[in-house]
Design a protein around this motif. Structure first.
Motif, PDB file in Angstrom:
ATOM      1  N   SER A 284      -5.309  11.190   6.009  1.00 11.98           N
ATOM      2  CA  SER A 284      -4.923  12.588   6.261  1.00 11.98           C
ATOM      3  C   SER A 284      -5.924  13.294   7.167  1.00 11.98           C
ATOM      4  N   ARG A 285      -7.153  12.726   7.271  1.00 14.03           N
ATOM      5  CA  ARG A 285      -8.192  13.321   8.109  1.00 14.03           C
ATOM      6  C   ARG A 285      -8.464  12.498   9.364  1.00 14.03           C
ATOM      7  N   GLY A 286      -7.763  11.357   9.502  1.00 14.63           N
ATOM      8  CA  GLY A 286      -8.049  10.478  10.635  1.00 14.63           C
ATOM      9  C   GLY A 286      -6.773   9.951  11.264  1.00 14.63           C
ATOM     10  N   ALA A 287      -6.813   8.705  11.714  1.00 17.65           N
ATOM     11  CA  ALA A 287      -5.656   8.088  12.362  1.00 17.65           C
ATOM     12  C   ALA A 287      -5.176   6.909  11.527  1.00 17.65           C
ATOM     13  N   ARG A 288      -3.866   6.808  11.373  1.00 12.39           N
ATOM     14  CA  ARG A 288      -3.264   5.667  10.683  1.00 12.39           C
ATOM     15  C   ARG A 288      -2.429   4.898  11.694  1.00 12.39           C
ATOM     16  N   PHE A 289      -2.669   3.602  11.784  1.00 15.17           N
ATOM     17  CA  PHE A 289      -1.931   2.769  12.718  1.00 15.17           C
ATOM     18  C   PHE A 289      -0.782   2.079  11.992  1.00 15.17           C
ATOM     19  N   ASP A 290       0.443   2.308  12.457  1.00 15.77           N
ATOM     20  CA  ASP A 290       1.613   1.778  11.775  1.00 15.77           C
ATOM     21  C   ASP A 290       1.996   0.379  12.239  1.00 15.77           C
ATOM     22  N   ARG A 291       1.470  -0.062  13.381  1.00 15.75           N
ATOM     23  CA  ARG A 291       1.814  -1.395  13.870  1.00 15.75           C
ATOM     24  C   ARG A 291       0.548  -2.189  14.184  1.00 15.75           C
ATOM     25  N   ALA A 292      -0.362  -2.214  13.234  1.00 16.35           N
ATOM     26  CA  ALA A 292      -1.576  -3.021  13.365  1.00 16.35           C
ATOM     27  C   ALA A 292      -1.259  -4.416  12.832  1.00 16.35           C
TER      28      ALA A 292
ATOM     29  N   PRO B 263       1.373   4.381  -6.533  1.00 10.14           N
ATOM     30  CA  PRO B 263       0.207   4.955  -5.828  1.00 10.14           C
ATOM     31  C   PRO B 263      -0.987   3.992  -5.825  1.00 10.14           C
ATOM     32  N   THR B 264      -0.889   2.950  -5.021  1.00  6.16           N
ATOM     33  CA  THR B 264      -1.913   1.905  -5.018  1.00  6.16           C
ATOM     34  C   THR B 264      -3.145   2.259  -4.186  1.00  6.16           C
ATOM     35  N   THR B 265      -3.000   3.147  -3.215  1.00  5.74           N
ATOM     36  CA  THR B 265      -4.134   3.420  -2.306  1.00  5.74           C
ATOM     37  C   THR B 265      -4.334   4.915  -2.062  1.00  5.74           C
ATOM     38  N   PRO B 266      -4.615   5.676  -3.114  1.00 14.69           N
ATOM     39  CA  PRO B 266      -4.779   7.132  -2.931  1.00 14.69           C
ATOM     40  C   PRO B 266      -5.958   7.498  -2.038  1.00 14.69           C
ATOM     41  N   GLU B 267      -7.051   6.733  -2.106  1.00 15.42           N
ATOM     42  CA  GLU B 267      -8.218   7.057  -1.272  1.00 15.42           C
ATOM     43  C   GLU B 267      -7.945   6.784   0.201  1.00 15.42           C
ATOM     44  N   LEU B 268      -7.218   5.711   0.490  1.00 15.72           N
ATOM     45  CA  LEU B 268      -6.855   5.442   1.888  1.00 15.72           C
ATOM     46  C   LEU B 268      -5.929   6.546   2.416  1.00 15.72           C
ATOM     47  N   GLU B 269      -5.047   7.043   1.563  1.00 17.02           N
ATOM     48  CA  GLU B 269      -4.172   8.150   1.976  1.00 17.02           C
ATOM     49  C   GLU B 269      -4.995   9.396   2.280  1.00 17.02           C
ATOM     50  N   ARG B 270      -6.017   9.633   1.459  1.00 12.42           N
ATOM     51  CA  ARG B 270      -6.873  10.793   1.698  1.00 12.42           C
ATOM     52  C   ARG B 270      -7.615  10.658   3.027  1.00 12.42           C
ATOM     53  N   LEU B 271      -8.135   9.470   3.300  1.00 11.97           N
ATOM     54  CA  LEU B 271      -8.835   9.248   4.573  1.00 11.97           C
ATOM     55  C   LEU B 271      -7.884   9.374   5.753  1.00 11.97           C
TER      56      LEU B 271
ATOM     57  N   LEU C 140       0.835  -1.204   0.000  1.00  8.79           N
ATOM     58  CA  LEU C 140       0.000   0.000   0.000  1.00  8.79           C
ATOM     59  C   LEU C 140       0.866   1.250   0.000  1.00  8.79           C
ATOM     60  N   SER C 141       0.554   2.192  -0.896  1.00 12.02           N
ATOM     61  CA  SER C 141       1.277   3.463  -0.879  1.00 12.02           C
ATOM     62  C   SER C 141       1.023   4.223   0.415  1.00 12.02           C
ATOM     63  N   LEU C 142      -0.081   3.932   1.074  1.00 12.81           N
ATOM     64  CA  LEU C 142      -0.361   4.509   2.395  1.00 12.81           C
ATOM     65  C   LEU C 142       0.764   4.206   3.373  1.00 12.81           C
ATOM     66  N   TYR C 143       1.444   3.072   3.182  1.00 12.30           N
ATOM     67  CA  TYR C 143       2.531   2.660   4.076  1.00 12.30           C
ATOM     68  C   TYR C 143       3.889   2.688   3.379  1.00 12.30           C
ATOM     69  N   GLY C 144       3.998   3.498   2.318  1.00 12.16           N
ATOM     70  CA  GLY C 144       5.299   3.721   1.732  1.00 12.16           C
ATOM     71  C   GLY C 144       5.625   2.960   0.457  1.00 12.16           C
ATOM     72  N   TYR C 145       4.683   2.169  -0.068  1.00 13.03           N
ATOM     73  CA  TYR C 145       4.940   1.460  -1.328  1.00 13.03           C
ATOM     74  C   TYR C 145       5.114   2.468  -2.455  1.00 13.03           C
ATOM     75  N   GLY C 146       6.040   2.193  -3.380  1.00 12.52           N
ATOM     76  CA  GLY C 146       6.428   3.155  -4.402  1.00 12.52           C
ATOM     77  C   GLY C 146       5.325   3.566  -5.367  1.00 12.52           C
TER      78      GLY C 146
END
Length: 211
Positions: free
Chosen positions: A58-66, A48-56, A40-46
């Motif tokens: 940016s307005r919420g919380a992203r868990f890096d160790r789920a 842009p596989t998940t632009p909508e998740l990135e947009r969400l 997922l690009s949301l987690y640094g993949y080169g």
């Protein structure tokens, strides 16, 4: 019979007093079956596989160790639905989730939420898995001939047989719902449920196989 049972479930679920929308937020649980964070690009993949998740995010919380509580579908879902560790639950390869622990859908429905599930992985998140408990509306298998075959244990055993797969040139995915159908079914249901807050479970299977 299926349509009649679904209507009966929906009518029973409607008996609960509706919750106040203003003080009860909607809850939408989206599962991307077998999608890894590293893709997922949301987690640094080169790419842009998940632009909508990135947009969400940016307005919420992203868990890096789920971390998934189990390495496969049914016990992972069972844990998310009950808050119990997989080893404390009945859910296993051939054993569905039993009623020992209340599910999130049951708790929210008792508080006046409209509850619905739309799943593509019918084999491990369908009604046989026990994960449908608490949902007033639940869609897993469709109503085509392929769905009928896939809904039977014998049908699944035959189509998953390695020799049959070899003859067919790969895994046979009968009655498989794609993301567009799951989303369309959900939005169609949502158009009829505007009076109370909802808890909806969406299970997408598009990335599952072939990998």
């Amino acid at each position: 019979a299926i349509l009649g049972w679904q209507r009966h479930r929906a009518e029973r679920a409607g008996i609960v007093v509706a919750a106040d929308r203003a003080s009860h937020p909607n809850v939408l649980l989206i599962i991307l079956d077998t999608v890894r964070a590293k893709s997922l690009s949301l987690y640094g993949y080169g790419r842009p596989t998940t632009p909508e998740l990135e947009r969400l995010a940016s307005r919420g919380a992203r868990f890096d160790r789920a971390i998934a509580p189990a390495p496969w579908t049914l016990p992972s879902h069972a844990t998310m639905f009950t808050g119990q560790w997989p080893h404390a639950l009945s859910a296993n390869w051939t054993t569905p989730l039993d009623a020992s622990h209340p599910t999130l859908a049951e708790v929210l429905r008792a508080r006046g939420y409209a509850t619905a599930g739309f799943v593509a992985n019918a084999g491990y998140t369908g009604w046989e898995s026990g994960l449908d408990r608490g949902f007033g509306h639940f869609e897993d298998y469709g109503r085509t001939l392929e769905d009928l075959i896939h809904s039977m244990s014998l049908g699944r055993a035959v189509t998953a047989n390695s020799r049959v797969e070899m003859l067919a040139g790969g895994r046979i995915w009968l009655g498989r719902k794609d993301a567009a159908q799951i989303s369309s079914d959900f939005l169609g249901w949502l158009d009829q449920e505007r009076d109370r807050p909802f808890f909806v479970f969406l299970n997408y299977l598009d990335a599952h196989g072939p990998y």
